[in-house]
Design a protein around this motif. Structure first.
Motif, short mmCIF file in Angstrom:
data_model
loop_
_atom_site.label_atom_id
_atom_site.label_comp_id
_atom_site.label_asym_id
_atom_site.label_seq_id
_atom_site.Cartn_x
_atom_site.Cartn_y
_atom_site.Cartn_z
N GLN A 249 -2.82 6.69 3.41
CA GLN A 249 -3.38 6.23 4.68
C GLN A 249 -4.77 5.65 4.47
OE1 GLN A 249 -3.20 9.82 6.97
NE2 GLN A 249 -1.01 9.67 7.32
N ASN A 250 -5.58 6.33 3.66
CA ASN A 250 -6.94 5.83 3.38
C ASN A 250 -6.90 4.48 2.67
OD1 ASN A 250 -8.15 8.05 4.55
ND2 ASN A 250 -8.39 9.15 2.62
N VAL A 251 -6.00 4.34 1.71
CA VAL A 251 -5.89 3.06 0.99
C VAL A 251 -5.49 1.96 1.94
CG1 VAL A 251 -4.57 1.80 -0.77
CG2 VAL A 251 -5.47 4.09 -1.28
N ASP A 252 -4.54 2.23 2.83
CA ASP A 252 -4.13 1.21 3.80
C ASP A 252 -5.31 0.76 4.66
OD1 ASP A 252 -1.44 0.97 3.03
OD2 ASP A 252 -0.82 2.63 4.34
N VAL A 253 -6.11 1.70 5.14
CA VAL A 253 -7.28 1.37 5.96
C VAL A 253 -8.30 0.58 5.13
CG1 VAL A 253 -9.27 2.33 7.19
CG2 VAL A 253 -6.99 3.27 7.58
N GLN A 254 -8.53 1.03 3.90
CA GLN A 254 -9.49 0.34 3.02
C GLN A 254 -9.02 -1.08 2.72
OE1 GLN A 254 -9.47 3.24 -0.10
NE2 GLN A 254 -11.33 4.24 0.63
N ASN A 255 -7.72 -1.27 2.51
CA ASN A 255 -7.19 -2.61 2.27
C ASN A 255 -7.44 -3.52 3.48
OD1 ASN A 255 -6.19 -2.81 -0.35
ND2 ASN A 255 -4.25 -1.84 0.19
N MET A 256 -7.22 -2.99 4.68
CA MET A 256 -7.43 -3.80 5.89
C MET A 256 -8.88 -4.23 6.04
SD MET A 256 -4.90 -2.26 8.86
CE MET A 256 -5.75 -0.70 8.97
N LYS A 257 -9.79 -3.40 5.52
CA LYS A 257 -11.21 -3.70 5.64
C LYS A 257 -11.76 -4.40 4.40
CE LYS A 257 -12.15 0.09 8.79
NZ LYS A 257 -12.96 1.28 9.05
N GLY A 258 -10.89 -4.69 3.42
CA GLY A 258 -11.32 -5.38 2.22
C GLY A 258 -12.16 -4.53 1.28
N ARG A 259 -11.95 -3.22 1.32
CA ARG A 259 -12.73 -2.32 0.48
C ARG A 259 -12.01 -2.01 -0.82
NH1 ARG A 259 -14.78 1.55 5.21
NH2 ARG A 259 -16.31 0.14 6.12
N GLU A 260 -12.76 -1.45 -1.74
CA GLU A 260 -12.28 -1.08 -3.06
C GLU A 260 -11.38 0.16 -2.95
OE1 GLU A 260 -12.12 1.02 -6.66
OE2 GLU A 260 -13.39 1.76 -5.08
N ALA B 79 5.10 1.83 -10.84
CA ALA B 79 4.87 0.39 -10.74
C ALA B 79 5.13 -0.10 -9.32
CB ALA B 79 5.75 -0.36 -11.74
N SER B 80 6.17 0.42 -8.69
CA SER B 80 6.49 0.02 -7.32
C SER B 80 5.39 0.46 -6.36
CB SER B 80 7.82 0.63 -6.91
OG SER B 80 8.08 0.37 -5.56
N LEU B 81 4.88 1.67 -6.53
CA LEU B 81 3.82 2.19 -5.67
C LEU B 81 2.55 1.34 -5.81
CD1 LEU B 81 3.36 4.53 -3.71
CD2 LEU B 81 2.55 5.88 -5.64
N VAL B 82 2.20 0.99 -7.02
CA VAL B 82 1.01 0.17 -7.26
C VAL B 82 1.20 -1.22 -6.67
CG1 VAL B 82 -0.38 -0.93 -9.05
CG2 VAL B 82 0.25 1.47 -9.28
N GLU B 83 2.37 -1.81 -6.86
CA GLU B 83 2.63 -3.14 -6.31
C GLU B 83 2.54 -3.15 -4.79
OE1 GLU B 83 2.92 -6.22 -7.64
OE2 GLU B 83 2.23 -5.14 -9.41
N ASP B 84 3.09 -2.11 -4.15
CA ASP B 84 3.03 -2.03 -2.69
C ASP B 84 1.59 -1.95 -2.21
OD1 ASP B 84 5.75 -2.22 -2.37
OD2 ASP B 84 6.06 -0.06 -2.17
N SER B 85 0.72 -1.32 -2.98
CA SER B 85 -0.66 -1.17 -2.55
C SER B 85 -1.46 -2.47 -2.66
CB SER B 85 -1.36 -0.09 -3.38
OG SER B 85 -1.63 -0.57 -4.68
N LYS B 86 -1.00 -3.39 -3.49
CA LYS B 86 -1.74 -4.64 -3.71
C LYS B 86 -1.53 -5.64 -2.60
CE LYS B 86 -1.66 -4.39 -8.73
NZ LYS B 86 -1.16 -5.02 -9.95
N ALA B 87 -0.39 -5.55 -1.93
CA ALA B 87 -0.07 -6.56 -0.91
C ALA B 87 -0.79 -6.33 0.39
CB ALA B 87 1.43 -6.57 -0.66
#
Length: 99
Positions: A50-61, A91-99
């Motif tokens: 959940q934190n990663v998804d929020v950080q991705n939306m905000k353009g954070r590391e 690999a699938s988990l990492v790929e999903d996090s990049k998009a």
């Protein structure tokens, strides 16, 4: 004020990594004995996702949270003595996090 049962998450957006993590957990749990330690790891994984998804939306590391998330997967494998290295799942988990 109490929330009506079933509406605890009403209006909350579920991100891509959270969905992928929940799918990973559901598949990983299938056929394995329950464990309080595993339950703790599953909950921690979802919180991190959940934190990663929020950080991705905000353009954070996100690398520290992703490292922690992948570390939990390794802990699960050790906890259950999995001989499969799980490279495809990771690999699938990492790929999903990049998009």
């Amino acid at each position: 004020m109490a929330t009506l049962q079933g509406l605890e998450d009403a209006g909350r957006i579920t991100g891509r990594l959270e969905k992928a993590t929940q799918e990973f957990i559901d598949e990983f749990k299938d056929g394995r004995d329950e464990s309080p330690m595993a339950d703790f790891i599953y909950a921690s994984m979802l919180t991190l996702a959940q934190n990663v998804d929020v950080q991705n939306m905000k353009g954070r590391e996100i690398s520290r949270n992703m490292t922690s998330l992948l570390g939990y997967i390794e802990q699960l494998k050790e906890l259950y003595g999995d001989s499969d290295d799980g490279d495809d799942e990771l690999a699938s988990l990492v790929e999903d996090s990049k998009a």
